[in-house]
Design an enzyme around this catalytic site. Structure first.
Site, PDB file in Angstrom:
ATOM      1  N   CYS A  39       0.834  -1.214   0.000  1.00 46.10           N
ATOM      2  CA  CYS A  39       0.000   0.000   0.000  1.00 46.10           C
ATOM      3  C   CYS A  39       0.866   1.261   0.000  1.00 46.10           C
ATOM      4  O   CYS A  39       1.490   1.598   1.019  1.00 46.10           O
ATOM      5  CB  CYS A  39      -0.929  -0.021   1.205  1.00 46.10           C
ATOM      6  SG  CYS A  39      -1.868   1.508   1.448  1.00 46.10           S
ATOM      7  N   CYS A  42      -0.204   3.985   2.495  1.00 46.06           N
ATOM      8  CA  CYS A  42       0.131   3.567   3.860  1.00 46.06           C
ATOM      9  C   CYS A  42       1.557   3.987   4.218  1.00 46.06           C
ATOM     10  O   CYS A  42       1.832   4.454   5.328  1.00 46.06           O
ATOM     11  CB  CYS A  42       0.003   2.052   4.005  1.00 46.06           C
ATOM     12  SG  CYS A  42      -1.676   1.421   3.778  1.00 46.06           S
TER      13      CYS A  42
END
Length: 303
Positions: A39, A42
């Site tokens: 991600c 993230c």
């Protein structure tokens, strides 16, 4: 989370979640960050969350990161549909979705709101409860003219709670009362930006400015005579107020400035009112004396 019918892996995940999140959340605010290695957002958000939670650790905030690839069951229980997803958990229940926060300022704003509303236990709160009566004692000494004792008390509290703005303000105002203006200014100049913007520090700054301007006068009779001969001699009245304040007669100084405002509030670009405000800030806007003087000023301005 019930474990009946779960696989051994899911039971282990539930037990870990209970240990790392649910149990600590009984007294702390636990921030649960759902993420994954693949991600990109993230990775951008992680340093922000980690920094803010570290900064707020003493306030009772704890960060727990949950990898959705390794803990799919936990993520499904929170109905995580996209990542990053960030929840605040207290007493075992999600109390806020922080997923929209992307900057340090946004996260701090959310946390400040939650900490103000929830009965979080923290080292910082315990310290505040411990030092509050000591601060009150220092303020009492300061108000009673026991400036050396006040400085000693505030200095001792500062060793316990060095970033407490109210304590630093008390130290500075005790130094000012003792005539140590340079030391007071150096103390204020050494503060971090977060502490320096606290209203209690503004009070200390105003007290320094007022003391710098103070001109103690042994004989005020000439100024008193000028004001008596011409009540509209605002400069003489202003100078008399300064002399009274310099001599420690704040009641007399306030009376002079209030009368000047009553007679001509616009004189010298509102200098009398501005000086009153400076005195109010130096004494402390929550002080009962200030509240009484502000009522008098309001009556004059809105009569």
């Amino acid at each position: 989370m019930a474990t009946l019918g779960l696989s051994d892996t899911e039971k282990a995940a539930v037990e870990a979640f209970r240990r790392d999140v649910v149990d600590p959340s009984r007294t702390s605010l636990v921030i649960v960050d759902f993420w994954a290695e693949w991600c990109g957002p993230c990775k951008q958000l992680t340093p922000v969350i980690e920094k803010v939670c570290a900064d707020y650790a003493a306030k009772g905030v704890k960060l727990v990161k949950v990898n959705v690839d390794e803990n799919g069951f936990i993520a499904s229980q929170f109905r995580v549909q996209s990542i990053p997803t960030v929840y605040a958990v207290f007493q075992g229940q999600p109390v806020a979705d922080l997923s929209q926060a992307r900057t340090e300022g946004q996260f701090k704003q959310y946390l400040d709101q939650l900490l103000a509303q929830l009965p979080i236990e923290s080292d910082e709160k315990a310290l505040q409860q411990e030092v509050a009566p000591l601060i009150a004692m220092g303020e009492e000494m300061l108000a009673g003219g026991e400036h050396e004792r006040a400085l000693s008390i505030f200095s001792q509290i500062a060793e316990m709670d060095p970033d407490n703005a109210e304590v630093i303000s008390g130290q500075a105002r005790a130094l000012i009362a003792l005539g140590q203006l340079d030391e007071a200014e150096a103390l204020i100049a050494s503060l971090s930006p977060d502490v320096a913007k606290h209203p209690a520090i503004d009070q200390a700054r105003a007290a320094i400015a007022l003391k710098r301007e103070a001109r103690p006068m042994a004989d005020l009779s000439d100024l008193e005579a000028k004001v008596a001969a011409d009540p509209d001699d605002h400069q003489a009245r202003f100078d008399l107020a300064a002399g009274l304040m310099g001599n420690g007669d704040r009641d007399g100084a306030a009376d002079m400035l209030l009368e000047s405002v009553r007679r001509d509030r616009a004189w010298n670009d509102g200098a009398a009112r501005a000086q009153l405000v400076k005195i109010f800030e130096a004494v402390g806007l929550e002080d009962p004396w200030v509240a009484a003087q502000r009522r008098k000023l309001s009556q004059i301005l809105f009569a």
